[in-house]
Write an enzyme that holds these catalytic residues in place. Structure first.
Site, PDB file in Angstrom:
ATOM      1  N   ASP A 150      18.269 -17.795 -10.208  1.00 31.06           N
ATOM      2  CA  ASP A 150      17.647 -18.840 -11.000  1.00 31.06           C
ATOM      3  C   ASP A 150      17.033 -20.033 -10.267  1.00 31.06           C
ATOM      4  O   ASP A 150      17.211 -20.240  -9.081  1.00 31.06           O
ATOM      5  CB  ASP A 150      18.597 -19.297 -12.104  1.00 31.06           C
ATOM      6  CG  ASP A 150      17.834 -19.446 -13.418  1.00 31.06           C
ATOM      7  OD1 ASP A 150      16.621 -19.225 -13.418  1.00 31.06           O
ATOM      8  OD2 ASP A 150      18.452 -19.798 -14.437  1.00 31.06           O
ATOM      9  N   ASP A 509     -14.313   2.841  10.715  1.00 27.07           N
ATOM     10  CA  ASP A 509     -14.902   1.692  10.031  1.00 27.07           C
ATOM     11  C   ASP A 509     -15.716   0.914  11.083  1.00 27.07           C
ATOM     12  O   ASP A 509     -15.466   1.042  12.293  1.00 27.07           O
ATOM     13  CB  ASP A 509     -13.748   0.840   9.458  1.00 27.07           C
ATOM     14  CG  ASP A 509     -14.226  -0.500   8.977  1.00 27.07           C
ATOM     15  OD1 ASP A 509     -15.219  -0.533   8.232  1.00 27.07           O
ATOM     16  OD2 ASP A 509     -13.613  -1.528   9.359  1.00 27.07           O
TER      17      ASP A 509
END
Ligand code: GDG
Length: 744
Positions: A150, A509
């Site tokens: 929490d 690439d």
């Protein structure tokens, strides 16, 4: 590695009460949602021995001396080993009443005007999180799992990660995570600390998908880290955000009818209100719970349905909470005045419409009320989940009763058979109460059955199990996705494999991999060495070089003119196999919608230095030359905007390296690379790239190729080449040595 893994649960408060009366000190486990969740999970999984020890660390609300006395006299027998943190009272108050409940709580529940912004309470928040970190560090061992709970402890995951990089850390957020428009009300340093704090965990869990999206949005906007499939890469670690809706121990509530104490309570209430329908609600005193709005809705119902006057009673239970924070006392006064006003207006000598109680309930009282109520009216203005709604449903053994639930509670996402209302709409609330009053028993049962089936199946043990499973598999994924950095040994292995291979396929690439990025894409020409190296490779018929790029075909064809290689341009929209092959272009099913172009142009105007590149199958917005922070912020805005724009179309967005491209969804490097592989029958395949668009290629041929990611960032490639090593030099080294050997 620890042979006996342990689970360390961490929450702000410990789930126990330690009371001292005279000479007697007694310890009682509290009945809160989290502790009963954990307890029921461990009871059920006792036999599997997954964790040899469970330790619960949290701050104590009792003095250290009392704890010492207690431990000295008793063997602590609880479901967990309890390890308290003793914080100085003033410090704790600054942390808890200050930053937690006067800043985070109202902000995360969409009450911005209630938020107090104070540097000194933030500092207390930091210090208390640090205290927790110190305590856990003294306890934790390699192999342990730490599960933090929490909003009080949002900085703790990163603090702990810094000290213990290898341990497994989970964080669960019990309250809403707000949209960025609300979150950004905090200053930048707080935002950064909170978001990076949470990213110290391996898994960050929320109740609903919406909260996950808002969290990931904050990560992207605050830290500039993009996400994909709810996963974020933080340096070399993967962090997963996930949806884990908390639930209840269904059987505990479903079977509770049998106890005598509950029966006595229930009969007493029934006797008192024998001729009345009962509406019931129970909430902690909190402005988020919408109690005043609920009273307005009830009043409207009495006004519009006089036929129900004297036949209905609203039992309104408010549980005292956070009495030190001024907003809570104000709220109490408001509720009490309103109850007085409604009772004053509608009561007769024999009847009062609202029975108000401001006190805690015993479990038996609560159960009795869940069981006798005809309607549960649960209408928070915001609620992370809301367990009362689920408990009410589980308690209805005979499956009658109606749940009216706020559409702004997390539980509304799962409890769709309830009557869902907007909590601020008193007319709608009055109509829902009327509908509930008149609902035929069969319909009540139909809805209740569906709700119960769902809660029974997805109960609290399921919640704990699924969170822990996610945590375990996130570690496994981390191991799988950790790329091996290429070293000498690997290079030698690849050289041998290359040498032996009959056909070699090199998928490469271009920008960012073979050449460095340039502010102007047209200026990133291939250097002469690169061209001569390609020429040499192309002369040997065993080698097949493929340039696979997002660039347009014409540019690549011009730059590599006269060299025997294949070109995959525009991410696969245009393919030329071999030097002399036919150029194949895919057809666009329809032109890119003009609104995409005008949006990109608008962003270009607003963001000096950016420009639009027009490709045959795509439009790309480049922002490499824009001042980095502005460019990044604008690019996030543009992605948001485009996501809305292209929804329900066949287009997709590629959030690349300083470029955002919109193109046809089925055109990508993955499909194109796979097509080449299927045709080639190569026995040595190397695919290398640096950008997100190369991920499609890595993913699609991962099992058939050596996949190499250049530079940092999330990747599903198997190997990584650090950015500092030039990919071109590395490839040249790999292949020329082999060629040299071949000449001997
Ligand atoms: C956070 C989030 C989220 C309350 N008063 C009494 C009592 N209760 C029990 C109820 C229920 C629980 O407390 C309250 O449920 P919430 O869902 O509001 O849980 P919180 O822990 O307050 O809130 C919330 C939750 O965490 C779980 O993630 O649902 O949205 O704000 O179990 O029964 N029980 C008894 N007497 C009381 O007076 N016996």
């Amino acid at each position: 590695m620890n042979q006996c893994p342990r689970l360390i649960i961490v929450s702000n408060r410990l789930p126990i009460q330690l009371t001292e009366r005279g000479d007697k000190i007694s310890l009682r486990e509290s009945s809160g949602g989290l502790v009963s969740a954990m307890r029921s999970f461990f009871d059920r999984s006792k036999s599997d021995g997954e964790y040899k020890e469970k330790i619960w660390i949290g701050s104590a609300d009792f003095p250290e001396a009392r704890w010492k006395k207690f431990v000295f006299r008793n063997t602590v027998s609880t479901s967990f080993t309890i390890d308290p943190i003793f914080l100085e009272a003033r410090e704790y108050s600054k942390f808890y009443n200050g930053f937690c409940n006067a800043t985070l709580w109202p902000l995360f529940h969409y009450f911005p005007s209630f938020v107090e912004f104070s540097d000194s309470t933030f500092k207390a928040y930091e210090r208390v999180n640090q205290e927790f970190c110190k305590k856990i560090s003294n306890v934790v061992q390699p192999g342990d799992t730490v599960w933090i709970h929490d909003y009080q402890l949002m900085l703790l995951p990163a603090m702990l990660r810094e000290k213990h990089p290898e341990i497994s850390i989970g964080y669960f957020h019990h309250i809403p995570f707000p949209s960025y428009e609300i979150f950004r009300m905090m200053n930048r340093p707080w935002r950064e600390r909170i978001v990076s704090g949470l990213l110290g965990a391996d898994v960050v869990g929320f109740h609903t998908d919406e909260y996950v999206q808002y969290f990931l949005d904050a990560v992207q906007k605050v830290l500039g880290i993009a996400h994909s499939f709810r996963t974020v890469q933080v340096s070399s670690r993967l962090v997963q955000a996930g949806v884990f809706p908390i639930s209840i121990d269904y059987e505990k509530f479903h079977q509770a009818r049998e106890t005598k104490a509950i029966r006595v309570e229930r009969e007493a209430i029934r006797k008192k209100f024998s001729n009345h329908k009962i509406i019931f609600s129970v909430d902690r005193l909190d402005y988020t719970k919408g109690i005043t709005h609920r009273l307005f809705g009830f009043e409207r119902f009495l006004e519009q349905h006089p036929e129900w006057q004297q036949k209905i009673v609203f039992i309104l239970v408010v549980i005292p909470s956070r009495q030190i924070v001024s907003k809570y006392n104000e709220r109490k006064k408001m509720i009490e005045e309103q109850v007085g006003q409604i009772n004053g207006k509608y009561s007769t000598l024999q009847w009062q419409p609202i029975l108000y109680r401001y006190n805690t309930l015993s479990f038996d009282e609560l159960m009795a009320l869940y069981q006798v109520a005809d309607v549960a009216l649960i209408t928070p203005l915001r609620d992370g989940m809301n367990l009362v709604a689920k408990e009410f449903v589980a308690s209805r053994k005979s499956q009658d009763g109606v749940l009216i639930l706020s559409e702004l509670a997390g539980s509304a996402h799962e409890m769709v058979e309830a009557l869902l209302v907007n909590p601020t709409d008193k007319t709608a609330m009055a109509a829902s109460i009327a509908e509930a009053m008149e609902m035929p028993l069969e319909e009540q049962k139909r809805r209740m059955q569906l709700l119960q089936d769902r809660i029974r199946e997805y109960d609290v043990a399921f919640w704990v199990r699924s969170f822990i499973d996610a945590l375990n598999s996130s570690k496994a994924l981390q191991a799988e996705r950790t790329q091996q950095v290429i070293d000498n040994r690997i290079t030698v292995q690849w050289q041998e494999a290359f040498f032996k291979a009959k056909r070699r396929l090199l998928l490469m690439d271009y920008d960012g991999t073979l050449v460095s990025f340039n502010d102007r894409p047209e200026a990133a020409l291939p250097p002469p060495e690169l061209l001569s190296w390609f020429r040499a490779l192309g002369e040997c018929e065993q080698n097949h070089v493929v340039i696979i790029s997002g660039r347009d075909y014409e540019t690549l064809a011009k730059w590599f003119d006269g060299i025997n290689l294949s070109i995959i341009a525009e991410h696969g929209a245009c393919i030329r196999p071999g030097e002399a092959g036919m150029v194949r272009r895919k057809r666009l099913s329809r032109p890119i919608h003009p609104s995409v172009r005008s949006t990109l142009e608008l962003f270009t105007k607003r963001c000096p230095g950016s420009f639009v590149e027009e490709k045959e199958f795509a439009l790309a917005w480049h922002y490499r030359s824009v001042e980095p922070e502005t460019g990044f912020n604008k690019s996030r805005e543009l992605v948001d905007c485009l996501q809305h724009l292209i929804r329900n179309s066949t287009l997709s967005i590629v959030d690349g390296n300083k470029v955002i491209e919109v193109r046809q969804a089925d055109i990508n490097k993955g499909a194109a690379a796979a097509e080449f592989l299927d045709l080639q029958r190569a026995d040595f395949v190397l695919a290398i790239g640096d950008d997100v668009t190369d991920e499609d290629m890595f993913e699609s041929i991962r099992d058939r190729a050596i996949t190499v990611k250049v530079g940092p960032g999330f990747s599903c490639a198997k190997y990584r080449l650090p950015e500092s090593v030039s990919a071109f030099m590395f490839l040249q080294e790999l292949t020329t040595q082999v060629h040299a050997q071949a000449q001997i």
